[in-house]
Design an enzyme around this catalytic site. Sequence first.
Site, PDB file in Angstrom:
ATOM      1  N   TYR A  16      44.215   0.827   6.683  1.00  0.00           N
ATOM      2  CA  TYR A  16      45.399   1.677   7.307  1.00  0.00           C
ATOM      3  C   TYR A  16      46.091   2.565   6.097  1.00  0.00           C
ATOM      4  O   TYR A  16      46.354   3.807   6.143  1.00  0.00           O
ATOM      5  CB  TYR A  16      46.346   0.869   8.090  1.00  0.00           C
ATOM      6  CG  TYR A  16      47.468   1.435   8.684  1.00  0.00           C
ATOM      7  CD1 TYR A  16      47.582   2.797   9.388  1.00  0.00           C
ATOM      8  CD2 TYR A  16      48.777   1.099   8.090  1.00  0.00           C
ATOM      9  CE1 TYR A  16      48.817   3.150   9.842  1.00  0.00           C
ATOM     10  CE2 TYR A  16      49.904   1.640   8.343  1.00  0.00           C
ATOM     11  CZ  TYR A  16      50.035   2.791   9.292  1.00  0.00           C
ATOM     12  OH  TYR A  16      50.974   3.205   9.482  1.00  0.00           O
TER      13      TYR A  16
ATOM     14  N   THR B  87      53.852   5.633   5.322  1.00  0.00           N
ATOM     15  CA  THR B  87      53.929   4.347   5.671  1.00  0.00           C
ATOM     16  C   THR B  87      54.307   3.604   4.240  1.00  0.00           C
ATOM     17  O   THR B  87      53.687   4.012   3.172  1.00  0.00           O
ATOM     18  CB  THR B  87      52.902   3.473   6.510  1.00  0.00           C
ATOM     19  OG1 THR B  87      53.273   2.244   6.208  1.00  0.00           O
ATOM     20  CG2 THR B  87      51.562   3.980   5.837  1.00  0.00           C
TER      21      THR B  87
HETATM   22  N1  UFG Z   1      55.694 -11.631  12.451  1.00  0.00           N
HETATM   23  C1  UFG Z   1      55.732 -12.944  12.839  1.00  0.00           C
HETATM   24  N2  UFG Z   1      55.502 -13.104  14.094  1.00  0.00           N
HETATM   25  C2  UFG Z   1      54.891 -12.299  14.893  1.00  0.00           C
HETATM   26  C3  UFG Z   1      54.763 -10.704  14.437  1.00  0.00           C
HETATM   27  C4  UFG Z   1      55.117 -10.699  13.179  1.00  0.00           C
HETATM   28  O1  UFG Z   1      56.053 -13.980  12.112  1.00  0.00           O
HETATM   29  O2  UFG Z   1      54.610 -12.312  15.860  1.00  0.00           O
HETATM   30  C5  UFG Z   1      56.077 -11.328  10.775  1.00  0.00           C
HETATM   31  C6  UFG Z   1      55.073 -10.461  10.006  1.00  0.00           C
HETATM   32  O3  UFG Z   1      54.121 -11.600   9.511  1.00  0.00           O
HETATM   33  C7  UFG Z   1      56.076  -9.945   9.001  1.00  0.00           C
HETATM   34  C8  UFG Z   1      57.271  -9.431   9.789  1.00  0.00           C
HETATM   35  O4  UFG Z   1      57.194 -10.226  10.931  1.00  0.00           O
HETATM   36  O5  UFG Z   1      56.317 -10.735   8.049  1.00  0.00           O
HETATM   37  C9  UFG Z   1      57.169  -7.983  10.315  1.00  0.00           C
HETATM   38  O6  UFG Z   1      55.751  -7.692  11.027  1.00  0.00           O
HETATM   39  P1  UFG Z   1      55.598  -6.503  11.769  1.00  0.00           P
HETATM   40  O7  UFG Z   1      54.102  -6.660  12.233  1.00  0.00           O
HETATM   41  O8  UFG Z   1      56.567  -5.988  12.946  1.00  0.00           O
HETATM   42  O9  UFG Z   1      55.509  -5.424  10.774  1.00  0.00           O
HETATM   43  P2  UFG Z   1      54.691  -5.363   9.458  1.00  0.00           P
HETATM   44  O10 UFG Z   1      55.682  -5.317   8.394  1.00  0.00           O
HETATM   45  O11 UFG Z   1      53.669  -6.320   9.266  1.00  0.00           O
HETATM   46  O12 UFG Z   1      53.986  -3.664   9.712  1.00  0.00           O
HETATM   47  C10 UFG Z   1      54.985  -2.626   9.127  1.00  0.00           C
HETATM   48  C11 UFG Z   1      54.505  -1.384  10.000  1.00  0.00           C
HETATM   49  C12 UFG Z   1      53.076  -1.203   9.684  1.00  0.00           C
HETATM   50  C13 UFG Z   1      52.909  -1.004   8.452  1.00  0.00           C
HETATM   51  C14 UFG Z   1      53.249  -1.987   7.431  1.00  0.00           C
HETATM   52  C15 UFG Z   1      53.301  -2.058   6.225  1.00  0.00           C
HETATM   53  O13 UFG Z   1      54.493  -1.840  11.321  1.00  0.00           O
HETATM   54  O14 UFG Z   1      52.459  -0.114  10.315  1.00  0.00           O
HETATM   55  O15 UFG Z   1      54.808  -2.462   8.019  1.00  0.00           O
HETATM   56  O16 UFG Z   1      53.383  -3.204   5.477  1.00  0.00           O
HETATM   57  F1  UFG Z   1      51.556  -0.709   8.037  1.00  0.00           F
END
Ligand code: UFG
Length: 336
Positions: A143, A117
């Site tokens: 994680y 990841t």
């Molecule tokens: N977000 C929102 N509202 C929501 C959900 C997400 O604004 O309801 C934002 C988050 O703050 C982030 C973006 O949308 O800025 C993407 O969020 P996700 O949760 O979809 O994905 P992440 O980038 O947080 O997570 C991904 C993978 C994880 C990994 C991570 C590494 O899903 O497994 O990248 O940074 F760990």
Amino acid sequence: MNVLVTGGAGYIGSHAVKSLRLAGHRVVAVDNLSRGFRAAVTGDTPLVVHELGDWEHITRILRGNRIDCVMHFAALAYVGESVDDPLRYYRNNTAHALELLHAMRLAGVRKFVFSSTCATYGEPSPEHIPIREDCPQRPINPYGWSKFFVERALLDHCRATPDFACAILRYFNVAGADRETEIGEAHNPETHLIPIVLQAALGLRPHVEIYGTDYPTPDGTCIRDYIHVEDLIAAHLLCMDRLTPGTPMVYNLGIGRGHSVREIIAAAERVAGGKIRVVEGPRRPGDPPRLFADPSRIQRDLGWTAKITAVDDIIESAWKWLSRHPQGYTSQHPVG
Ligand code: UFG
């Protein structure tokens, strides 16, 4: 090839099972069904419901099925949960991966493709974005560390074991479903942006909350690199064919461009054909402002490029799945 897919009932693993089968490989799936769904394992693929930590049993499965290669997807992947219960992540993601490698050694299986990841990079400084594979790895949550430790063990094992070959694939934000809309993304609870936005579009939740609008980005919201799950899996198959003992492959998998949260919501409104209710909330702890890949290493080495690069197309694919399976795999009667 005979391929064991761990986490074969999960979101990404189930797409690997299907693509491998369609490419003519013989596949066995293993999953403890703690987060996966039996119905996600398509075709007549055998599913072994078992813990990977039980290396004696896994050794028997590897031997009994004459497995040539293991694709290892099984993992817990909620950043927040990993902060609250780190031991669970180190046991499940790190210790079980090591037991799996032990079983592989006993069974003489020498090919391994590992699902890692971009969370292993932590919060890269601006000069490291877009992120290349040589960007310093400094995870900021358990994680990310739980995956980083497996990477470390794999590189050492590969160096010390002349006939062992592995690929370490660092995913950015995976989205979308297979083209037949047979399988797709189903998490419980759902925390990922694209399914949440589309659930709001379908009326399955009242609104989408934007986690932070004061980031140092053009529209104040976080930027991520969204890659379609079928492109991601295509890279796994390419890597599997080119595994070389003694030369670990380490690749970022992203499209090489980022989209902000607001851009994702705007694209979802175009795809779903209606306004989506948005609530602006505070930042979610641990979210870096900008993360997107420089995928040029895998492009150069293997000729891989993402085929689905328009964000509307990625969201369209997720939309088709969700509108046909609004309750995920528990839905007995797909809509539409
Ligand atoms: N977000 C929102 N509202 C929501 C959900 C997400 O604004 O309801 C934002 C988050 O703050 C982030 C973006 O949308 O800025 C993407 O969020 P996700 O949760 O979809 O994905 P992440 O980038 O947080 O997570 C991904 C993978 C994880 C990994 C991570 C590494 O899903 O497994 O990248 O940074 F760990």
